[in-house]
Write a protein that holds these residues in place. Sequence first.
Motif, mmCIF file in Angstrom:
data_model
loop_
_atom_site.group_PDB
_atom_site.id
_atom_site.type_symbol
_atom_site.label_atom_id
_atom_site.label_comp_id
_atom_site.label_asym_id
_atom_site.label_seq_id
_atom_site.Cartn_x
_atom_site.Cartn_y
_atom_site.Cartn_z
ATOM 1 N N ALA A 22 80.861 43.789 63.880
ATOM 2 C CA ALA A 22 80.269 44.200 62.603
ATOM 3 C C ALA A 22 79.159 43.243 62.161
ATOM 4 O O ALA A 22 79.198 42.058 62.467
ATOM 5 C CB ALA A 22 81.348 44.278 61.529
ATOM 6 N N GLN A 72 86.079 38.412 59.070
ATOM 7 C CA GLN A 72 84.985 37.970 59.928
ATOM 8 C C GLN A 72 85.489 36.872 60.861
ATOM 9 O O GLN A 72 86.290 36.032 60.457
ATOM 10 C CB GLN A 72 83.880 37.408 59.035
ATOM 11 N N ALA A 96 78.422 42.509 59.092
ATOM 12 C CA ALA A 96 78.812 41.764 57.893
ATOM 13 C C ALA A 96 80.340 41.745 57.859
ATOM 14 O O ALA A 96 80.970 42.488 58.614
ATOM 15 C CB ALA A 96 78.246 42.452 56.659
ATOM 16 N N PRO A 97 80.928 40.887 57.020
ATOM 17 C CA PRO A 97 82.397 40.896 56.926
ATOM 18 C C PRO A 97 82.885 42.331 56.751
ATOM 19 O O PRO A 97 82.358 43.082 55.934
ATOM 20 C CB PRO A 97 82.665 40.049 55.677
ATOM 21 N N LEU A 98 83.884 42.708 57.536
ATOM 22 C CA LEU A 98 84.315 44.103 57.593
ATOM 23 C C LEU A 98 85.527 44.330 56.689
ATOM 24 O O LEU A 98 86.547 43.647 56.817
ATOM 25 C CB LEU A 98 84.654 44.460 59.042
#
Lengths: 238, 173, 173
Positions: free
Chosen positions: B15, B64, B17-19
């Motif tokens: 991903a 993340q 960005a933090p998912l």
Amino acid sequence: MGYEIKLDIFEGPLDLLLYLIKKNEIDIYDIPISLITKQYLDYIEILRSLNLDLAGEFLVLAATLIHIKSRLLLPVEEDPSTEDEEDPRAELVRQLLEYQAFKEAALQLDSRPVLERDVFTRSCPAVEPDDREDLEIFAEMDVFDLVKAFQQIIAKLDKTECMEIDVERMSLADRINEIMDRLTEHKHLTFTDLIGERTDRRWILYTFLALLELMKLRMIKAYQGESYGVIRLFLAVE
Amino acid sequence: MEEKKAIIEALVFAAEAPLSIERIAEILTGTERADINGALQELTREYEERKGGIHLQAVAGGYQFRTRSDLGVWVKKLRTAKPVGLSPAALETLAVIAYRQPVVKADIDRFRGVDTAGSLRGLLDKKLARIVGRKDVPGKPILYGTTRKFLEVFTLQDLSALPTLRELKELQD
Amino acid sequence: MEEKKAIIEALVFAAEAPLSIERIAEILTGTERADINGALQELTREYEERKGGIHLQAVAGGYQFRTRSDLGVWVKKLRTAKPVGLSPAALETLAVIAYRQPVVKADIDRFRGVDTAGSLRGLLDKKLARIVGRKDVPGKPILYGTTRKFLEVFTLQDLSALPTLRELKELQD
């Protein structure tokens, strides 16, 4: 027409020929040229009747096939010197085998785990944002990007501005840079100094053209005491 | 490893960005949020117990992977910044200099149709362009050319190795 | 986990491109390359045995973490942009360049039996092929080769990892 043909599926004339060979279950080393030529020409005729743009390469191969066919039809001469003559199909077979190998190689490439299609790498930052140092590193750059950039500029410019850039001009730029470097170092030089030991015509010509260019740009001044005398070169601006 | 947990791990890893659990639930349709959360907790624990170089962390409303914080001193040595190329403006300016050298700034400006002061300075700083002399006309404008480093960065033997415009045109259909 | 292995894992994870053993050795001064290689082999095996979502992969002369190839269908859902595939024509052209590099356009055209200008241009744009120099024959035609990105995209350790054309021929027979 006894066979169905999907249009636009062939990457080129060799691809079409390979397809016909496979379809007829023919030995690639012993192609019945009459049969293949007929089928090939039929295919081209279909494309034509559909008013499709036919790439020139398809016609070239058609001509090649017809030529091979005619050579095979010629009576074999008694002359023993012709015995060593190569099979007229040999060159085509070699080309087909090579093409077949590359076509297979292309499929092999496509069957590998492809990045951003089958496999993915990390895209989030790996460390806390504060820990990142803003260091500038040079990416490997491609000369293609550079030319593309210049071409885009040229495309926007008036046609009259467009001078063709050729290899000669670029070699000239190299020579100009070298001459300016040497003049900066030595203050003044003679034409003979610049030529040095080298006697090849290209080198002398570029040196001469570079000097003309530099004089035109008024970057250097040249003095000559007498006809055929020593040419002395100075930087125009210190 | 249970297949769903493996998929969740791959998703978090890839991903941009933090998912968030919500986003994972959108992709893994039919999976309960509680199960997704459970898998993330398990993964977090596994990575922690393993004491490797990577940890799974809850951050900014999502999950993340990050390097273990006490290894930062090593990771820094990598210079994690992405290698930067040249901006399109800088590349254009460099192209004009490469193909038209020795050239004065006014001519570069005219070619590009904009003031090139900024990108020209950048190229001089990066040692891709240099001053090769002055033109002996009123104002004695500076003449610019490319450097040895320019040849190195673009893997060119010499300037004559630069493709010509004619050659590039042949590549266009 | 042994500390050095953890550091190596963190480095490979944090690097923006496949990380070579040489680069790791520069950072972990005093560590033998053989030991670094050993740690990388162990990590590769651990991730494989774990059957998680991530694998450690040897690619383009280095090591990189990548999602498991059979999970691609899930990870793709994360991405909004559709991956741009290569056309059969582009793949053929790329195959010729990969196996015959450095190669001039005339030879690529001859091998494929068609004019390859369009697909060649596309490969240059995608950075899968690049200009590597000029051939020392009259006209000094441009020579093309593949890039590091080519290795990364097709998950190849180096060019020698390509199956030989002879092997391919045997497969067909």
